[in-house]
Design an enzyme around this catalytic site. Structure first.
Site, short mmCIF file in Angstrom:
data_model
loop_
_atom_site.label_atom_id
_atom_site.label_comp_id
_atom_site.label_asym_id
_atom_site.label_seq_id
_atom_site.Cartn_x
_atom_site.Cartn_y
_atom_site.Cartn_z
CB CYS A 114 -0.95 -0.01 1.20
SG CYS A 114 -2.10 -1.39 1.19
CG HIS A 254 -3.60 3.43 1.25
ND1 HIS A 254 -4.07 2.98 0.03
CD2 HIS A 254 -3.64 2.35 2.09
CE1 HIS A 254 -4.38 1.70 0.13
NE2 HIS A 254 -4.13 1.30 1.37
CG ASN A 284 -7.35 -0.78 -0.17
OD1 ASN A 284 -6.41 -0.45 -0.88
ND2 ASN A 284 -7.18 -1.26 1.06
#
Length: 327
Positions: A114, A254, A284
């Protein structure tokens, strides 16, 4: 005057298949609205059988290059942040560079989960400052092919997308990366992982296919550590940049979970209206969420000269970081 860098162009791409929450809630036996209440996600995009990681990355990169308006021969480096390359070997970045017609660029993959885009942008900034050549930074993932359909934690969160930025040299010290901070915590290495497929658990004839899918062992700890790491790195990056949280024009975190980035925003004292949020529609997509969000935000309300933007991420590894960028 010492050389700096600046953002020249933005790009993004998502597959054509849009998956709404009811499709997943029905499959997992969840009550209507369960996913959105816990994650902020209403839909996400998943790859079709015809999509490839390099294809998504190429689309986003092509858009960023067109937006930047520079000659492709001016790109000296392509960095591809991904956890789902076309193949374990070779890296996908050279193929993407070839598809984009970047005949004079180096190209390599970065596996930072991520936080991968944060690291890739830092490395690209360093290359551009050192050599005076433009860089193309792409983050892309096809996580739908790594979801464990029986595991609620991964099934409801993950998505497919790509985002890209073109970075060019300049001599204005108020542009480009003004401050950065990175962190890691290998003691939480197993919190988010795909167990098999690496050299520790290689492929073999009797391998349980479930071990080749994403697993999250403790969602609550992931939440707590992500909030902590993103907050701490952001605080440090702001201090290095000499920028107060209230002076940040846009915070682009994020998009892991709406509750995570809302908590980070509160911790930092950043107004909710300054937080760029794309998770509701796009879910996501790991490293791709930040450049995707930047490109979508620029399309909706173009960045103005002088804006200061905070980027922050944390995820598997654990690995995280934050960057303050002058636009």
């Amino acid at each position: 005057m010492s050389r700096s860098s600046r953002v020249l162009g933005f790009g993004h791409h998502a597959p054509s298949r849009k998956v709404e929450n009811p499709e997943i809630e029905n499959r997992l036996g969840l009550e209507p609205g369960w996913i959105e209440r816990r994650t902020g996600i209403r839909s996400r995009f998943w790859a079709t059988d015809q999509d490839t990681l390099s294809g998504l990355a190429t689309q986003a990169g092509d858009m960023a290059l067109a937006n930047a308006g520079i000659d492709r021969s001016d790109i000296g480096l392509l960095l591809l942040a991904t956890s789902t390359p076309d193949h374990l070997l070779p890296p996908s970045a050279p193929l993407v560079a070839h598809k984009l017609g970047l005949g004079r660029a180096g190209a390599v993959d970065l596996t930072g989960a991520c936080a991968g885009f944060i690291y890739a942008l830092m490395f690209a900034d360093g290359f551009t400052r050192l050599h005076g050549k433009a860089s193309l930074v792409i983050a892309a993932n096809i996580l739908s092919r790594r979801i464990n359909p029986a595991e609620r934690a991964s099934s409801v969160l993950f998505a497919d997308a790509a985002g890209a930025l073109v970075i060019g040299a300049c001599e204005d010290p108020d542009l480009g990366i003004l401050g950065a901070s990175v962190d890691s915590d290998g003691s939480r290495y197993g919190l988010i992982q795909i167990p098999a497929g690496g050299s520790s658990i290689p492929f073999h004839d009797d391998l349980d296919l479930g071990q080749t899918r994403m697993t999250m062992t403790d969602g609550r700890e992931v939440f707590a550590k992500a909030v902590e790491m993103m907050t701490d790195c952001s605080t440090s990056a702001l201090a290095v940049a000499g920028v107060r949280p209230q002076d940040i024009d846009r915070f682009v975190p994020h998009q892991a979970n709406a509750r995570i980035f809302d908590a980070v925003g509160r911790n930092l004292g950043i107004a909710d209206e300054a937080i760029v949020k794309t998770i509701a529609e796009y879910g996501n997509s790991s490293a791709a969420t930040i450049p995707l969000s930047l490109s979508l935000a620029h399309r909706a309300a173009p960045f103005r000269p002088g804006e200061k933007v905070l980027l922050a991420a944390a995820g598997a590894g654990l690995s995280g970081g934050a960057i303050v960028v002058g636009i």
